[in-house]
Design a protein around this motif. Structure first.
Motif, PDB file in Angstrom:
ATOM      1  N   ALA A  75     -52.573 -32.599 -36.405  1.00 39.03           N
ATOM      2  CA  ALA A  75     -51.735 -31.436 -36.681  1.00 39.03           C
ATOM      3  C   ALA A  75     -52.440 -30.510 -37.672  1.00 39.03           C
ATOM      4  O   ALA A  75     -53.223 -30.955 -38.518  1.00 39.03           O
ATOM      5  CB  ALA A  75     -50.388 -31.865 -37.239  1.00 39.03           C
ATOM      6  N   ASP A  77     -54.943 -34.923 -40.184  1.00 37.51           N
ATOM      7  CA  ASP A  77     -54.325 -33.598 -40.196  1.00 37.51           C
ATOM      8  C   ASP A  77     -55.129 -32.644 -41.067  1.00 37.51           C
ATOM      9  O   ASP A  77     -55.800 -33.059 -42.018  1.00 37.51           O
ATOM     10  CB  ASP A  77     -52.889 -33.677 -40.714  1.00 37.51           C
ATOM     11  CG  ASP A  77     -51.932 -34.245 -39.683  1.00 37.51           C
ATOM     12  OD1 ASP A  77     -52.408 -34.718 -38.625  1.00 37.51           O
ATOM     13  OD2 ASP A  77     -50.718 -34.234 -39.931  1.00 37.51           O
ATOM     14  N   ASP A  96     -49.094 -26.058 -36.608  1.00 36.94           N
ATOM     15  CA  ASP A  96     -47.985 -26.951 -36.273  1.00 36.94           C
ATOM     16  C   ASP A  96     -46.888 -26.929 -37.338  1.00 36.94           C
ATOM     17  O   ASP A  96     -45.715 -27.135 -37.036  1.00 36.94           O
ATOM     18  CB  ASP A  96     -48.506 -28.380 -36.120  1.00 36.94           C
ATOM     19  CG  ASP A  96     -49.549 -28.486 -35.027  1.00 36.94           C
ATOM     20  OD1 ASP A  96     -49.162 -28.382 -33.842  1.00 36.94           O
ATOM     21  OD2 ASP A  96     -50.749 -28.648 -35.342  1.00 36.94           O
ATOM     22  N   ARG A  97     -47.281 -26.721 -38.589  1.00 35.18           N
ATOM     23  CA  ARG A  97     -46.346 -26.612 -39.704  1.00 35.18           C
ATOM     24  C   ARG A  97     -46.809 -25.465 -40.594  1.00 35.18           C
ATOM     25  O   ARG A  97     -48.008 -25.216 -40.694  1.00 35.18           O
ATOM     26  CB  ARG A  97     -46.284 -27.913 -40.514  1.00 35.18           C
ATOM     27  CG  ARG A  97     -45.658 -29.075 -39.773  1.00 35.18           C
ATOM     28  CD  ARG A  97     -45.619 -30.333 -40.629  1.00 35.18           C
ATOM     29  NE  ARG A  97     -44.935 -31.409 -39.942  1.00 35.18           N
ATOM     30  CZ  ARG A  97     -45.491 -32.199 -39.038  1.00 35.18           C
ATOM     31  NH1 ARG A  97     -46.778 -32.055 -38.752  1.00 35.18           N
ATOM     32  NH2 ARG A  97     -44.785 -33.140 -38.438  1.00 35.18           N
ATOM     33  N   ARG A 149     -40.778 -23.852 -35.781  1.00 37.80           N
ATOM     34  CA  ARG A 149     -41.554 -25.025 -36.179  1.00 37.80           C
ATOM     35  C   ARG A 149     -41.210 -25.399 -37.624  1.00 37.80           C
ATOM     36  O   ARG A 149     -40.579 -24.614 -38.331  1.00 37.80           O
ATOM     37  CB  ARG A 149     -43.048 -24.770 -36.040  1.00 37.80           C
ATOM     38  CG  ARG A 149     -43.668 -23.905 -37.120  1.00 37.80           C
ATOM     39  CD  ARG A 149     -44.907 -23.246 -36.651  1.00 37.80           C
ATOM     40  NE  ARG A 149     -44.582 -22.232 -35.668  1.00 37.80           N
ATOM     41  CZ  ARG A 149     -45.479 -21.368 -35.187  1.00 37.80           C
ATOM     42  NH1 ARG A 149     -46.729 -21.457 -35.552  1.00 37.80           N
ATOM     43  NH2 ARG A 149     -45.114 -20.438 -34.322  1.00 37.80           N
ATOM     44  N   PRO A 150     -41.595 -26.607 -38.069  1.00 38.06           N
ATOM     45  CA  PRO A 150     -41.315 -26.980 -39.454  1.00 38.06           C
ATOM     46  C   PRO A 150     -41.898 -25.955 -40.427  1.00 38.06           C
ATOM     47  O   PRO A 150     -43.079 -25.625 -40.370  1.00 38.06           O
ATOM     48  CB  PRO A 150     -41.998 -28.344 -39.585  1.00 38.06           C
ATOM     49  CG  PRO A 150     -42.002 -28.892 -38.204  1.00 38.06           C
ATOM     50  CD  PRO A 150     -42.223 -27.711 -37.314  1.00 38.06           C
ATOM     51  N   ASN A 192     -35.003 -25.941 -38.650  1.00 36.97           N
ATOM     52  CA  ASN A 192     -36.385 -26.315 -38.952  1.00 36.97           C
ATOM     53  C   ASN A 192     -36.918 -25.699 -40.245  1.00 36.97           C
ATOM     54  O   ASN A 192     -38.109 -25.841 -40.551  1.00 36.97           O
ATOM     55  CB  ASN A 192     -37.313 -25.875 -37.807  1.00 36.97           C
ATOM     56  CG  ASN A 192     -37.228 -24.377 -37.561  1.00 36.97           C
ATOM     57  OD1 ASN A 192     -36.181 -23.891 -37.142  1.00 36.97           O
ATOM     58  ND2 ASN A 192     -38.297 -23.650 -37.833  1.00 36.97           N
ATOM     59  N   ARG A 224     -44.639 -34.716 -42.458  1.00 40.27           N
ATOM     60  CA  ARG A 224     -44.275 -35.620 -41.361  1.00 40.27           C
ATOM     61  C   ARG A 224     -42.975 -35.205 -40.663  1.00 40.27           C
ATOM     62  O   ARG A 224     -42.537 -35.870 -39.716  1.00 40.27           O
ATOM     63  CB  ARG A 224     -44.134 -37.053 -41.913  1.00 40.27           C
ATOM     64  CG  ARG A 224     -45.481 -37.630 -42.323  1.00 40.27           C
ATOM     65  CD  ARG A 224     -45.361 -38.735 -43.338  1.00 40.27           C
ATOM     66  NE  ARG A 224     -46.668 -39.271 -43.684  1.00 40.27           N
ATOM     67  CZ  ARG A 224     -47.503 -38.677 -44.547  1.00 40.27           C
ATOM     68  NH1 ARG A 224     -47.145 -37.551 -45.143  1.00 40.27           N
ATOM     69  NH2 ARG A 224     -48.692 -39.195 -44.804  1.00 40.27           N
ATOM     70  N   TRP A 225     -42.386 -34.129 -41.122  1.00 39.09           N
ATOM     71  CA  TRP A 225     -41.096 -33.684 -40.591  1.00 39.09           C
ATOM     72  C   TRP A 225     -41.266 -33.040 -39.243  1.00 39.09           C
ATOM     73  O   TRP A 225     -42.157 -32.207 -39.021  1.00 39.09           O
ATOM     74  CB  TRP A 225     -40.494 -32.696 -41.589  1.00 39.09           C
ATOM     75  CG  TRP A 225     -39.116 -32.223 -41.278  1.00 39.09           C
ATOM     76  CD1 TRP A 225     -38.104 -32.931 -40.695  1.00 39.09           C
ATOM     77  CD2 TRP A 225     -38.583 -30.930 -41.560  1.00 39.09           C
ATOM     78  NE1 TRP A 225     -36.975 -32.160 -40.603  1.00 39.09           N
ATOM     79  CE2 TRP A 225     -37.235 -30.929 -41.126  1.00 39.09           C
ATOM     80  CE3 TRP A 225     -39.112 -29.775 -42.155  1.00 39.09           C
ATOM     81  CZ2 TRP A 225     -36.422 -29.805 -41.259  1.00 39.09           C
ATOM     82  CZ3 TRP A 225     -38.301 -28.667 -42.293  1.00 39.09           C
ATOM     83  CH2 TRP A 225     -36.975 -28.682 -41.835  1.00 39.09           C
ATOM     84  N   ASP A 226     -40.376 -33.400 -38.304  1.00 44.35           N
ATOM     85  CA  ASP A 226     -40.423 -32.810 -36.971  1.00 44.35           C
ATOM     86  C   ASP A 226     -39.592 -31.537 -36.858  1.00 44.35           C
ATOM     87  O   ASP A 226     -39.492 -30.954 -35.776  1.00 44.35           O
ATOM     88  CB  ASP A 226     -39.987 -33.819 -35.919  1.00 44.35           C
ATOM     89  CG  ASP A 226     -38.558 -34.319 -36.118  1.00 44.35           C
ATOM     90  OD1 ASP A 226     -37.846 -33.789 -37.003  1.00 44.35           O
ATOM     91  OD2 ASP A 226     -38.144 -35.237 -35.379  1.00 44.35           O
ATOM     92  N   GLY A 227     -38.985 -31.121 -37.961  1.00 39.62           N
ATOM     93  CA  GLY A 227     -38.181 -29.906 -37.951  1.00 39.62           C
ATOM     94  C   GLY A 227     -36.733 -30.119 -37.600  1.00 39.62           C
ATOM     95  O   GLY A 227     -35.942 -29.166 -37.595  1.00 39.62           O
ATOM     96  N   GLU A 228     -36.354 -31.359 -37.332  1.00 40.58           N
ATOM     97  CA  GLU A 228     -34.958 -31.651 -37.013  1.00 40.58           C
ATOM     98  C   GLU A 228     -34.175 -31.846 -38.301  1.00 40.58           C
ATOM     99  O   GLU A 228     -34.635 -32.574 -39.201  1.00 40.58           O
ATOM    100  CB  GLU A 228     -34.855 -32.898 -36.150  1.00 40.58           C
ATOM    101  CG  GLU A 228     -35.425 -32.717 -34.751  1.00 40.58           C
ATOM    102  CD  GLU A 228     -34.643 -31.721 -33.924  1.00 40.58           C
ATOM    103  OE1 GLU A 228     -33.404 -31.689 -34.071  1.00 40.58           O
ATOM    104  OE2 GLU A 228     -35.269 -30.973 -33.145  1.00 40.58           O
TER     105      GLU A 228
END
Length: 217
Positions: free
Chosen positions: A2, A29, A44-45, A77-78, A187, A211-215
């Motif tokens: 990522a 990452d 990605d973030r 995205r996050p 997110n 490590r957060w997926d944005g949920e």
């Protein structure tokens, strides 16, 4: 692998933020400090740091062509905003008689006042609010994982975010008044303090973000 983009628009302690992130991201990452809208869109973030005045911040974001990239990142995205990177997500600031901000969320960035007072002892409080302060978690969030409620974080600010929707508030702190110290929806997570300067609690928050997926919780 990522890619985590730290947005560079000419304001903020980017070296400290990037170094803190390098300590906590998963192996493999990448942390990229960038002023490129294309690089922000490809990440990605996204980390949106900042410090200083709202007027200067908005001028630099616009000047670097980053407005759309920031809003797009916050949409899909996050995304974490830090200090000024939190405040400019609202609609406007009281600074200099009124400064339009990005308007992602309804609300105003308000001034603490020339000499606010401690509500308990009545002592005058210095502005800016500078130093360590407890942060009370208002509701569960993945970024609070492993961080005790009322952990101490490091703050430096004269203005505070006052979102119109109380459901946005994920954490509060007190300095003369109780104020929104963290907010989040979907997110997006944003925090008034500087996690990169906040010892274990701050590093844990950045570890969680990496490590957060944005949920949401």
């Amino acid at each position: 692998m990522a890619v985590l983009a730290v947005i560079d628009y000419g304001m903020g302690n980017l070296r400290s933020v990037a170094n803190a992130l390098l300590r906590v991201v998963p192996a493999g990452d990448r942390v990229v400090v960038t002023s490129s809208p294309e690089a922000v869109r490809a990440a990605d973030r996204v980390v949106f740091p900042g410090q200083g005045a709202a007027r200067d911040c908005m001028r630099e974001i616009v000047g670097h062509g980053l407005v759309d990239a920031v809003l797009e990142a916050a949409a899909n995205r996050p995304f974490i905003g830090i200090c000024m990177g939190m405040q400019v997500l609202l609609e406007n600031s009281e600074e200099n008689g009124g400064i339009p901000l990005l308007g992602l969320y309804p609300g105003t960035v308000r001034y603490f006042g020339v000499s606010p007072r401690d509500p308990h002892g009545g002592e005058r409080l210095k502005i800016p609010h500078m130093g360590w302060n407890e942060l009370q978690q208002s509701r569960p969030h993945p970024l609070w994982q492993g961080i005790p409620d009322r952990a101490r974080f490091y703050f430096v600010h004269s203005y505070y975010a006052a979102p119109a929707d109380a459901r946005l508030v994920t954490g509060t702190a007190g300095y003369g008044i109780d104020f929104c110290a963290a907010l989040g929806r979907d997110n997006v997570f944003a925090i008034q303090c500087h996690p990169e300067k906040s010892d274990r609690a701050g590093l844990q928050l950045l570890h969680n973000f990496a490590r957060w997926d944005g949920e949401p919780a």
